[in-house]
Scaffold this motif. Sequence first.
Motif, PDB file in Angstrom:
ATOM      1  N   LYS A  10       0.828  -1.208   0.000  1.00 39.82           N
ATOM      2  CA  LYS A  10       0.000   0.000   0.000  1.00 39.82           C
ATOM      3  C   LYS A  10       0.863   1.260   0.000  1.00 39.82           C
ATOM      4  O   LYS A  10       0.546   2.238  -0.673  1.00 39.82           O
ATOM      5  CB  LYS A  10      -0.948  -0.016   1.193  1.00 39.82           C
ATOM      6  N   GLN A  11       1.979   1.227   0.707  1.00 45.66           N
ATOM      7  CA  GLN A  11       2.888   2.375   0.749  1.00 45.66           C
ATOM      8  C   GLN A  11       3.522   2.619  -0.621  1.00 45.66           C
ATOM      9  O   GLN A  11       3.584   3.763  -1.084  1.00 45.66           O
ATOM     10  CB  GLN A  11       3.970   2.132   1.802  1.00 45.66           C
ATOM     11  N   VAL A  12       3.964   1.560  -1.272  1.00 52.77           N
ATOM     12  CA  VAL A  12       4.582   1.693  -2.595  1.00 52.77           C
ATOM     13  C   VAL A  12       3.575   2.260  -3.590  1.00 52.77           C
ATOM     14  O   VAL A  12       3.876   3.201  -4.341  1.00 52.77           O
ATOM     15  CB  VAL A  12       5.142   0.339  -3.092  1.00 52.77           C
ATOM     16  N   VAL A  13       2.363   1.718  -3.599  1.00 59.62           N
ATOM     17  CA  VAL A  13       1.327   2.183  -4.519  1.00 59.62           C
ATOM     18  C   VAL A  13       0.982   3.645  -4.252  1.00 59.62           C
ATOM     19  O   VAL A  13       0.841   4.439  -5.190  1.00 59.62           O
ATOM     20  CB  VAL A  13       0.072   1.284  -4.432  1.00 59.62           C
ATOM     21  N   ALA A  14       0.873   4.014  -2.994  1.00 63.30           N
ATOM     22  CA  ALA A  14       0.545   5.404  -2.649  1.00 63.30           C
ATOM     23  C   ALA A  14       1.622   6.366  -3.147  1.00 63.30           C
ATOM     24  O   ALA A  14       1.311   7.433  -3.693  1.00 63.30           O
ATOM     25  CB  ALA A  14       0.354   5.545  -1.137  1.00 63.30           C
ATOM     26  N   LEU A  15       2.877   6.007  -2.973  1.00 61.92           N
ATOM     27  CA  LEU A  15       3.966   6.868  -3.447  1.00 61.92           C
ATOM     28  C   LEU A  15       3.964   6.986  -4.964  1.00 61.92           C
ATOM     29  O   LEU A  15       4.188   8.075  -5.506  1.00 61.92           O
ATOM     30  CB  LEU A  15       5.315   6.333  -2.958  1.00 61.92           C
ATOM     31  N   ARG A  54       1.197  14.217  -9.237  1.00 65.46           N
ATOM     32  CA  ARG A  54       1.921  15.494  -9.151  1.00 65.46           C
ATOM     33  C   ARG A  54       2.485  15.897 -10.513  1.00 65.46           C
ATOM     34  O   ARG A  54       2.391  17.057 -10.919  1.00 65.46           O
ATOM     35  CB  ARG A  54       3.034  15.366  -8.106  1.00 65.46           C
ATOM     36  N   LYS A  55       3.037  14.917 -11.245  1.00 66.87           N
ATOM     37  CA  LYS A  55       3.682  15.227 -12.521  1.00 66.87           C
ATOM     38  C   LYS A  55       2.695  15.316 -13.684  1.00 66.87           C
ATOM     39  O   LYS A  55       2.858  16.158 -14.562  1.00 66.87           O
ATOM     40  CB  LYS A  55       4.753  14.180 -12.849  1.00 66.87           C
ATOM     41  N   LYS A  56       1.695  14.455 -13.707  1.00 67.50           N
ATOM     42  CA  LYS A  56       0.763  14.414 -14.833  1.00 67.50           C
ATOM     43  C   LYS A  56      -0.439  15.350 -14.660  1.00 67.50           C
ATOM     44  O   LYS A  56      -0.922  15.917 -15.627  1.00 67.50           O
ATOM     45  CB  LYS A  56       0.241  12.987 -15.047  1.00 67.50           C
ATOM     46  N   HIS A  57      -0.915  15.469 -13.431  1.00 67.05           N
ATOM     47  CA  HIS A  57      -2.117  16.271 -13.177  1.00 67.05           C
ATOM     48  C   HIS A  57      -1.799  17.586 -12.467  1.00 67.05           C
ATOM     49  O   HIS A  57      -2.708  18.332 -12.116  1.00 67.05           O
ATOM     50  CB  HIS A  57      -3.137  15.459 -12.373  1.00 67.05           C
ATOM     51  N   HIS A  58      -0.517  17.819 -12.220  1.00 64.75           N
ATOM     52  CA  HIS A  58      -0.020  19.076 -11.658  1.00 64.75           C
ATOM     53  C   HIS A  58      -0.659  19.434 -10.310  1.00 64.75           C
ATOM     54  O   HIS A  58      -0.991  20.583 -10.053  1.00 64.75           O
ATOM     55  CB  HIS A  58      -0.199  20.227 -12.662  1.00 64.75           C
ATOM     56  N   THR A  59      -0.805  18.420  -9.468  1.00 67.26           N
ATOM     57  CA  THR A  59      -1.334  18.659  -8.130  1.00 67.26           C
ATOM     58  C   THR A  59      -0.190  19.035  -7.189  1.00 67.26           C
ATOM     59  O   THR A  59       0.980  18.790  -7.491  1.00 67.26           O
ATOM     60  CB  THR A  59      -2.055  17.409  -7.587  1.00 67.26           C
ATOM     61  N   LEU A  60      -0.535  19.604  -6.069  1.00 69.41           N
ATOM     62  CA  LEU A  60       0.459  19.954  -5.062  1.00 69.41           C
ATOM     63  C   LEU A  60       0.954  18.689  -4.364  1.00 69.41           C
ATOM     64  O   LEU A  60       0.224  17.700  -4.265  1.00 69.41           O
ATOM     65  CB  LEU A  60      -0.141  20.903  -4.032  1.00 69.41           C
ATOM     66  N   LYS A  61       2.174  18.740  -3.871  1.00 65.93           N
ATOM     67  CA  LYS A  61       2.745  17.595  -3.163  1.00 65.93           C
ATOM     68  C   LYS A  61       1.855  17.265  -1.962  1.00 65.93           C
ATOM     69  O   LYS A  61       1.458  18.148  -1.211  1.00 65.93           O
ATOM     70  CB  LYS A  61       4.167  17.914  -2.705  1.00 65.93           C
ATOM     71  N   GLY A  62       1.544  15.996  -1.822  1.00 66.05           N
ATOM     72  CA  GLY A  62       0.700  15.561  -0.717  1.00 66.05           C
ATOM     73  C   GLY A  62      -0.787  15.579  -1.033  1.00 66.05           C
ATOM     74  O   GLY A  62      -1.603  15.206  -0.200  1.00 66.05           O
ATOM     75  N   ARG A  63      -1.149  16.020  -2.230  1.00 69.13           N
ATOM     76  CA  ARG A  63      -2.559  16.055  -2.639  1.00 69.13           C
ATOM     77  C   ARG A  63      -2.743  15.227  -3.893  1.00 69.13           C
ATOM     78  O   ARG A  63      -1.835  15.088  -4.699  1.00 69.13           O
ATOM     79  CB  ARG A  63      -2.999  17.490  -2.905  1.00 69.13           C
ATOM     80  N   PRO A  89      10.177   4.147 -13.084  1.00 65.31           N
ATOM     81  CA  PRO A  89      11.545   4.622 -13.317  1.00 65.31           C
ATOM     82  C   PRO A  89      11.894   5.892 -12.528  1.00 65.31           C
ATOM     83  O   PRO A  89      13.053   6.129 -12.227  1.00 65.31           O
ATOM     84  CB  PRO A  89      11.574   4.924 -14.818  1.00 65.31           C
ATOM     85  N   ARG A  90      10.899   6.674 -12.188  1.00 64.84           N
ATOM     86  CA  ARG A  90      11.142   7.928 -11.470  1.00 64.84           C
ATOM     87  C   ARG A  90      11.258   7.736  -9.963  1.00 64.84           C
ATOM     88  O   ARG A  90      11.604   8.660  -9.239  1.00 64.84           O
ATOM     89  CB  ARG A  90      10.033   8.923 -11.796  1.00 64.84           C
ATOM     90  N   MET A  91      10.957   6.537  -9.497  1.00 62.01           N
ATOM     91  CA  MET A  91      11.042   6.247  -8.061  1.00 62.01           C
ATOM     92  C   MET A  91      12.485   6.044  -7.606  1.00 62.01           C
ATOM     93  O   MET A  91      12.804   6.304  -6.454  1.00 62.01           O
ATOM     94  CB  MET A  91      10.225   4.992  -7.722  1.00 62.01           C
ATOM     95  N   LEU A  92      13.342   5.566  -8.496  1.00 65.06           N
ATOM     96  CA  LEU A  92      14.713   5.237  -8.104  1.00 65.06           C
ATOM     97  C   LEU A  92      15.460   6.402  -7.458  1.00 65.06           C
ATOM     98  O   LEU A  92      16.022   6.235  -6.373  1.00 65.06           O
ATOM     99  CB  LEU A  92      15.491   4.669  -9.293  1.00 65.06           C
TER     100      LEU A  92
END
Length: 121
Positions: free
Chosen positions: A15-20, A27-36, A89-92
């Motif tokens: 669940k933690q991995v999926v949430a991250l 954040r990157k595709k929908h331009h939301t604020l960090k944590g939202r 790929p962006r998680m690394l």
Amino acid sequence: MEHSFMAADRREREKQVVALMISLYCRKKHHTLKGRLCPECEALLSYAHLRSDRCPFMKTKTFCSNCQVHCYKPEMQEKIREVMRFAGPRMLPRHPLMVIDHMSCSIREKKKQQKWKGYYD
């Protein structure tokens, strides 16, 4: 007792991995604020957590991608695949230890599945 503890640990880790990953994607595709999260990504996260909470195979599997039974609805499965293709790929650089742990668990699980597949063929 130990098996249920290990399953709960696996469930929380998944669940933690999926949430991250969903957070990074949103954040990157929908331009939301960090944590939202946007409503679409919030729904996907809720769905992913629900599927993980109800998984009867958690004691024996590592991650959903290694499961023999895919319980996601087809449209949600496609959405989570899109998120994973983008975020993986962006998680690394952001979570290197988590990525290494995830990859090593996945590789071990696939080797185990191949070993058992040979017994049933």
